[in-house]
Design a protein around this motif. Structure first.
Motif, short mmCIF file in Angstrom:
data_model
loop_
_atom_site.label_atom_id
_atom_site.label_comp_id
_atom_site.label_asym_id
_atom_site.label_seq_id
_atom_site.Cartn_x
_atom_site.Cartn_y
_atom_site.Cartn_z
N GLU A 110 -2.10 1.82 6.28
CA GLU A 110 -2.91 1.06 5.34
C GLU A 110 -2.33 1.12 3.93
O GLU A 110 -1.72 2.12 3.55
N PRO A 111 -2.51 0.07 3.15
CA PRO A 111 -1.89 0.01 1.82
C PRO A 111 -2.48 1.01 0.83
O PRO A 111 -3.62 1.46 0.98
N VAL A 112 -1.68 1.31 -0.18
CA VAL A 112 -2.14 2.11 -1.31
C VAL A 112 -2.56 1.12 -2.39
O VAL A 112 -1.76 0.30 -2.85
N VAL A 113 -3.82 1.17 -2.81
CA VAL A 113 -4.35 0.17 -3.74
C VAL A 113 -4.84 0.78 -5.05
O VAL A 113 -5.34 0.06 -5.91
N GLU A 114 -4.69 2.09 -5.20
CA GLU A 114 -5.10 2.75 -6.44
C GLU A 114 -3.98 3.65 -6.94
O GLU A 114 -3.33 4.35 -6.15
N GLU A 115 -3.73 3.62 -8.25
CA GLU A 115 -2.73 4.48 -8.89
C GLU A 115 -1.40 4.44 -8.12
O GLU A 115 -0.84 5.47 -7.75
N ALA A 116 -0.92 3.24 -7.92
CA ALA A 116 0.27 3.04 -7.10
C ALA A 116 1.51 3.72 -7.68
O ALA A 116 2.31 4.30 -6.94
N GLN A 117 1.69 3.63 -8.99
CA GLN A 117 2.88 4.25 -9.58
C GLN A 117 2.84 5.77 -9.43
O GLN A 117 3.87 6.40 -9.13
N ALA A 118 1.68 6.37 -9.63
CA ALA A 118 1.56 7.81 -9.45
C ALA A 118 1.84 8.19 -7.99
O ALA A 118 2.47 9.22 -7.71
N PHE A 119 1.37 7.36 -7.08
CA PHE A 119 1.63 7.62 -5.66
C PHE A 119 3.12 7.61 -5.38
O PHE A 119 3.65 8.49 -4.68
#
Length: 237
Positions: free
Chosen positions: A219-228
């Motif tokens: 499943e996609p990452v949809v929050e704080e993508a750069q930090a992830f």
């Protein structure tokens, strides 16, 4: 590889980007994976299709309703099972493959080999980086500017903890296919023969103004993508 059919329905994400789930694919040693494709509508209203899944009549109708398929993108050498059907169904579309794919898949007619320079058809709309030096596969990572979406294929994965059973479940945990958040599987980490070369590819990816991270298996990452992304590739530092 064997496949288990599931429904494929396009789902709108944002700003001219759709996704669709495809077959559950069974690979080496019985490990099975969910799959995902992405469709992006370019500024000329033509469609850019990434890592296409099995082409059903229903999926073709939905794709045709969006526009003309002009580009079919094979982002690494592991994602090619559905390419013949898509090339047959959309004969005017150009097929773009990761480095080396044309040599190992001679039955397919590739129009271009993907590089770090975006094709003129999508330059300024979709950026791309070739992640070289991995013994498993060479992967192209893309960035859709309008939606702020970074698109990985296999370099990031995340499956539910109970996706596998028995010994495969333990291997998946060791490999980091399962865990608290998406990660680079351990086998891909170990397969990088030159970490300096890997860092040179990942650094510009981490600099993209990401808002979402999509990948084929999970499943996609949809929050704080750069930090992830910083956490996901901290092992390279």
């Amino acid at each position: 590889m064997d496949t288990q059919p599931v429904s494929s329905t396009l789902q709108w994400m944002s700003d001219g980007l759709w996704t669709a789930s495809g077959d559950v694919v069974t690979a080496v040693a019985g490990f099975h994976y969910p799959t995902r494709m992405i469709v992006i509508r370019l500024d000329d209203d033509r469609l850019w299709v990434w890592s296409p899944v099995a082409l059903t009549e229903a999926l073709k109708r939905e794709v045709d309703a969006l526009g003309l398929v002009a580009h079919i993108v094979a982002p690494n050498s592991l994602h090619h099972l559905s390419l013949p059907d898509w090339q047959s169904a959309f004969p005017t579309a150009r097929l773009h493959g990761a480095p080396g794919m044309a040599a190992v898949l001679p039955d397919l007619q590739f129009d271009t080999e993907l590089t770090d320079v975006a094709d003129p058809a999508w330059a300024g709309q979709i950026d791309q980086v070739v992640v070289r030096g991995n013994a498993i596969t060479t992967e192209i990572v893309f960035f859709h500017r309008a939606s702020g979406t970074v698109i990985f294929t296999d370099l990031i994965q995340h499956l539910p903890d109970d996706w596998f059973s028995g010994w495969r479940r333990w291997v998946a945990r060791w490999d980091r296919m399962t865990g608290p958040e998406p990660a680079v599987p351990r086998k891909f980490r170990l397969a990088f023969r030159d970490r300096k070369q890997a860092r040179a590819a990942i650094d510009p990816i981490r600099a993209w103004p990401a808002r979402t991270v999509l990948f084929a298996h999970g499943e996609p990452v949809v929050e704080e993508a750069q930090a992830f992304l910083t956490r996901a590739f901290a092992w390279l530092r």
